[in-house]
Design an enzyme around this catalytic site. Sequence first.
Site, PDB file in Angstrom:
ATOM      1  NE  ARG A 124      -4.100  -1.995   1.978  1.00  0.00           N
ATOM      2  CZ  ARG A 124      -4.085  -3.182   2.570  1.00  0.00           C
ATOM      3  NH1 ARG A 124      -3.073  -3.499   3.379  1.00  0.00           N
ATOM      4  NH2 ARG A 124      -5.046  -4.044   2.359  1.00  0.00           N
ATOM      5  CE  LYS A 146       0.261  13.412 -15.245  1.00  0.00           C
ATOM      6  NZ  LYS A 146       0.063  13.792 -16.667  1.00  0.00           N
ATOM      7  CD  GLU A 188       8.357  15.357 -22.729  1.00  0.00           C
ATOM      8  OE1 GLU A 188       7.896  16.424 -22.291  1.00  0.00           O
ATOM      9  OE2 GLU A 188       7.646  14.353 -22.957  1.00  0.00           O
ATOM     10  CE  LYS A 229       6.334  16.672 -14.707  1.00  0.00           C
ATOM     11  NZ  LYS A 229       6.493  15.422 -15.458  1.00  0.00           N
ATOM     12  CD  GLU A 239      -2.724  15.848 -16.220  1.00  0.00           C
ATOM     13  OE1 GLU A 239      -3.364  15.651 -17.251  1.00  0.00           O
ATOM     14  OE2 GLU A 239      -1.665  15.270 -15.956  1.00  0.00           O
ATOM     15  NE  ARG A 243       1.546  16.794 -13.123  1.00  0.00           N
ATOM     16  CZ  ARG A 243       2.088  15.949 -12.251  1.00  0.00           C
ATOM     17  NH1 ARG A 243       1.737  16.011 -10.987  1.00  0.00           N
ATOM     18  NH2 ARG A 243       2.978  15.055 -12.626  1.00  0.00           N
ATOM     19  CG  ASN A 247      -0.745  16.193 -20.494  1.00  0.00           C
ATOM     20  OD1 ASN A 247       0.166  15.427 -20.195  1.00  0.00           O
ATOM     21  ND2 ASN A 247      -1.800  16.376 -19.721  1.00  0.00           N
ATOM     22  CG  HIS A 250       2.539  14.592 -23.830  1.00  0.00           C
ATOM     23  ND1 HIS A 250       3.298  15.739 -24.009  1.00  0.00           N
ATOM     24  CD2 HIS A 250       3.306  13.754 -23.092  1.00  0.00           C
ATOM     25  CE1 HIS A 250       4.470  15.584 -23.396  1.00  0.00           C
ATOM     26  NE2 HIS A 250       4.498  14.393 -22.843  1.00  0.00           N
ATOM     27  CG  HIS A 254       0.272   9.884 -25.132  1.00  0.00           C
ATOM     28  ND1 HIS A 254      -0.287  10.246 -23.938  1.00  0.00           N
ATOM     29  CD2 HIS A 254       1.613   9.886 -24.926  1.00  0.00           C
ATOM     30  CE1 HIS A 254       0.666  10.454 -23.045  1.00  0.00           C
ATOM     31  NE2 HIS A 254       1.825  10.248 -23.625  1.00  0.00           N
ATOM     32  CG  HIS A 269       7.163   9.656 -24.637  1.00  0.00           C
ATOM     33  ND1 HIS A 269       5.796   9.729 -24.772  1.00  0.00           N
ATOM     34  CD2 HIS A 269       7.506  10.669 -23.802  1.00  0.00           C
ATOM     35  CE1 HIS A 269       5.324  10.727 -24.047  1.00  0.00           C
ATOM     36  NE2 HIS A 269       6.343  11.313 -23.448  1.00  0.00           N
TER      37      HIS A 269
END
Length: 371
Positions: A124, A146, A188, A229, A239, A243, A247, A250, A254, A269
Amino acid sequence: MTATVTVEVGLGDRAYDILIGPGLIARSGAEIARRLPGVRTAIVTDRNVAAAHLDSLTEGLAAGGIESVPIVLAPGEKTKSFDALQEVVDGVLSARLERGDAVVALGGGVIGDLAGFAAGIVRRGMNFVQMPTSLLAQVDSSVGGKTGINSSRGKNLVGVFHQPRVVLADTGVLDTLPEREFRAGYAEVAKYGLIDRPEFFAWLEKNWREVFAGGAARTEAIAQSCRAKAEVVARDEFETGDRALLNLGHTFGHALEAATGYDSARLVHGEGVAIGMALAHRFSARLNLASPDDAARVEAHLAAVDLPWRMADIAGPLPDAERLLGYIAQDKKVSRGALTFILTRGIGQSFIARDVPASEVLSFLRENHPG
């Protein structure tokens, strides 16, 4: 020797440092032990990174009195899978690591995302340390918490937010990166200028060769990216607001990664992000939000650093525009069926555009499809 730069991610009692500079693998034991005394670790990495850096990290941890067990995986985007997650979880549990121990991610974005997800769910929630070995990971995926894996339905659709306790970005390891991987990470870096730092983008246009060469300019570019960032993450950790600006590029990117089956021989990527940023600027111009000159400037810079900037730059056939739109509709940035994009009013003037008409996107994809 370039000095170490420290950037703080301000999250209250969960705040953590990003250390940027050479020699951090050798100092890893001391840096981690200072924050997590008495910790034991599992090092999650891939075969390529292990061959270059695992022994050095094991020695660096041991020098700080930290025991470690390695979990070595296959390289590549396809490792962000349920099978690999199971392998990491089993490795951590078989090593009898406790909740107060730590999972260390030694690798690029794939390893960082996967190891962070495992750390977030085993017992956990265990401590997590990011040691990014690619430029892309040092400026993006290692910062902000993330984590996740891919699904057959799309990229990064399964995961949790789980912040690291520290990020150790050893700039020395970037000298061992293949040139293609370094260029992909640079996409990036450029992204931060295009979001809301036009002066940084202008600096990159003038100084990108020095960034590629290494030394102080490279450290400065990484630090500027991490500051950008960190500021956004501190404002919007989960997000729910701005935030999402991170992206930029992206949503298109993606979709293109999914369309190529996450085949790194065709597209990695950062290359998807580069094409996505160019498409986002060109789409913004098509919607009369920004000048075509801004789109041309972005494309020119990406071309100058030898990054792909159009769908035609991807080797092999692509699905038709309708299929690509389907991948976009499956993306996490979709909310209640409405298409959300990061668009722009110019260099460094990105914004969140909600309820973008699917018909406009489809028409744009048809116009820009190499077929």
